[in-house]
Design a protein around this motif. Structure first.
Motif, PDB file in Angstrom:
ATOM      1  N   GLY A   1      63.176   1.653  82.760  1.00  0.00           N
ATOM      2  CA  GLY A   1      63.757   2.993  82.851  1.00  0.00           C
ATOM      3  C   GLY A   1      62.726   4.047  83.184  1.00  0.00           C
ATOM      4  N   ALA A   2      63.133   5.273  83.018  1.00  0.00           N
ATOM      5  CA  ALA A   2      62.260   6.402  83.334  1.00  0.00           C
ATOM      6  C   ALA A   2      61.202   6.557  82.254  1.00  0.00           C
ATOM      7  CB  ALA A   2      63.083   7.681  83.455  1.00  0.00           C
ATOM      8  N   GLU A   3      59.962   6.751  82.693  1.00  0.00           N
ATOM      9  CA  GLU A   3      58.865   6.918  81.745  1.00  0.00           C
ATOM     10  C   GLU A   3      58.254   8.305  81.792  1.00  0.00           C
ATOM     11  OE1 GLU A   3      56.558   3.440  82.939  1.00  0.00           O
ATOM     12  OE2 GLU A   3      57.211   2.477  81.064  1.00  0.00           O
ATOM     13  N   THR A   4      58.615   9.075  82.810  1.00  0.00           N
ATOM     14  CA  THR A   4      58.130  10.451  82.919  1.00  0.00           C
ATOM     15  C   THR A   4      59.329  11.358  83.186  1.00  0.00           C
ATOM     16  OG1 THR A   4      57.813  10.381  85.311  1.00  0.00           O
ATOM     17  CG2 THR A   4      55.943   9.655  83.940  1.00  0.00           C
ATOM     18  N   GLU A   5      59.125  12.619  82.942  1.00  0.00           N
ATOM     19  CA  GLU A   5      60.186  13.605  83.200  1.00  0.00           C
ATOM     20  C   GLU A   5      60.561  13.608  84.683  1.00  0.00           C
ATOM     21  OE1 GLU A   5      63.050  16.511  82.574  1.00  0.00           O
ATOM     22  OE2 GLU A   5      61.939  15.401  81.062  1.00  0.00           O
ATOM     23  N   GLU A   6      59.577  13.495  85.562  1.00  0.00           N
ATOM     24  CA  GLU A   6      59.831  13.491  87.006  1.00  0.00           C
ATOM     25  C   GLU A   6      60.681  12.283  87.406  1.00  0.00           C
ATOM     26  OE1 GLU A   6      56.485  13.664  85.821  1.00  0.00           O
ATOM     27  OE2 GLU A   6      56.631  15.847  85.811  1.00  0.00           O
ATOM     28  N   GLU A   7      60.328  11.114  86.848  1.00  0.00           N
ATOM     29  CA  GLU A   7      61.083   9.906  87.133  1.00  0.00           C
ATOM     30  C   GLU A   7      62.518  10.030  86.610  1.00  0.00           C
ATOM     31  OE1 GLU A   7      59.300   5.381  87.312  1.00  0.00           O
ATOM     32  OE2 GLU A   7      59.321   6.371  85.364  1.00  0.00           O
ATOM     33  N   PHE A   8      62.655  10.567  85.410  1.00  0.00           N
ATOM     34  CA  PHE A   8      63.976  10.780  84.808  1.00  0.00           C
ATOM     35  C   PHE A   8      64.834  11.671  85.699  1.00  0.00           C
ATOM     36  CE2 PHE A   8      66.776  13.374  82.111  1.00  0.00           C
ATOM     37  CZ  PHE A   8      67.557  12.378  81.527  1.00  0.00           C
TER      38      PHE A   8
ATOM     39  N   ALA B   1      64.442  12.308  88.886  1.00  0.00           N
ATOM     40  CA  ALA B   1      64.700  11.652  90.177  1.00  0.00           C
ATOM     41  C   ALA B   1      65.819  10.624  90.066  1.00  0.00           C
ATOM     42  CB  ALA B   1      63.420  10.988  90.688  1.00  0.00           C
ATOM     43  N   TYR B   2      65.807   9.806  89.014  1.00  0.00           N
ATOM     44  CA  TYR B   2      66.864   8.804  88.823  1.00  0.00           C
ATOM     45  C   TYR B   2      68.216   9.462  88.559  1.00  0.00           C
ATOM     46  CZ  TYR B   2      63.299   5.110  88.350  1.00  0.00           C
ATOM     47  OH  TYR B   2      62.276   4.225  88.555  1.00  0.00           O
ATOM     48  N   GLN B   3      68.201  10.484  87.721  1.00  0.00           N
ATOM     49  CA  GLN B   3      69.450  11.181  87.401  1.00  0.00           C
ATOM     50  C   GLN B   3      70.028  11.851  88.645  1.00  0.00           C
ATOM     51  OE1 GLN B   3      69.933  12.923  83.477  1.00  0.00           O
ATOM     52  NE2 GLN B   3      70.347  14.862  84.495  1.00  0.00           N
ATOM     53  N   SER B   4      69.163  12.468  89.434  1.00  0.00           N
ATOM     54  CA  SER B   4      69.594  13.105  90.682  1.00  0.00           C
ATOM     55  C   SER B   4      70.158  12.071  91.650  1.00  0.00           C
ATOM     56  CB  SER B   4      68.422  13.857  91.307  1.00  0.00           C
ATOM     57  OG  SER B   4      68.792  14.399  92.541  1.00  0.00           O
ATOM     58  N   MET B   5      69.472  10.917  91.775  1.00  0.00           N
ATOM     59  CA  MET B   5      69.940   9.848  92.643  1.00  0.00           C
ATOM     60  C   MET B   5      71.334   9.382  92.202  1.00  0.00           C
ATOM     61  SD  MET B   5      68.509   5.904  93.000  1.00  0.00           S
ATOM     62  CE  MET B   5      68.893   5.557  91.285  1.00  0.00           C
ATOM     63  N   PHE B   6      71.509   9.163  90.902  1.00  0.00           N
ATOM     64  CA  PHE B   6      72.794   8.697  90.379  1.00  0.00           C
ATOM     65  C   PHE B   6      73.904   9.696  90.710  1.00  0.00           C
ATOM     66  CE2 PHE B   6      76.091   8.000  87.236  1.00  0.00           C
ATOM     67  CZ  PHE B   6      76.180   6.618  87.173  1.00  0.00           C
TER      68      PHE B   6
END
Length: 172
Positions: free
Chosen positions: A108-115, A117-122
């Protein structure tokens, strides 16, 4: 999924996506609606958007909003996490070995940026899926020689066929 958890708060469709969602799902009208619950549309749209690789950015035109309560999102968290993991895994497998893609998806997401980015993609895939479903279930009219007597049934069968499910598969 990592240090950041997805699907813990309310989601809102805005603008044209709220209008489209409002035509695909009508609260309490089980006879004429395509989805029983708005959360069902949200989950199916995510899969459809990803499957046809269709993303859409948030639209803020003045059509109001359609909201999915946090409680409904949390109750569907297990299914939503699974969909998110599949998206991350399949998206990542293009740029890394399959084993690494699987690790990335389940970590899963390990950084705020990754979180973010994944949420935006979804959510981009959800909105793209809503557009695809709207075009195929609401706008599209049945062919004159269709074996189905109404547009709703014909369009639903068209969507099933689009994703590789022929009538013969459904009869088995």
């Amino acid at each position: 999924m990592g240090n950041y958890e997805f699907f813990k708060k309310e989601f809102e469709f805005h603008g044209k996506h709220a209008r489209m969602a409002g035509e695909l799902w009508v609260k309490g009208d089980y006879e004429h609606t395509c989805f029983r619950r708005l959360i069902d549309l949200y989950m199916v749209a995510a899969v459809v958007g990803f499957r046809v690789d269709r993303k859409a950015k948030e639209d803020f035109s003045p059509f109001g909003t359609k909201s999915i309560l946090a409680e409904q999102i949390i109750n569907a968290k297990e299914e939503l996490d699974f969909i998110m993991q599949m998206m991350i895994m399949l998206d990542a497998k293009e740029s890394m070995p399959a084993e690494e893609a699987v690790k990335k998806a389940f970590r899963g997401a390990e950084t705020e940026e990754e979180f973010q980015a994944y949420q935006s993609m979804f959510h981009d895939y959800v909105r793209g899926g809503v557009e695809e479903l709207y075009e195929r279930l609401i706008i599209q009219k049945a062919e004159p020689d269709s074996e189905f007597y109404d547009n709703k049934t014909a369009n639903l069968m068209s969507v099933l066929e689009r994703f590789g499910y022929g009538l013969q598969d459904m009869e088995e």
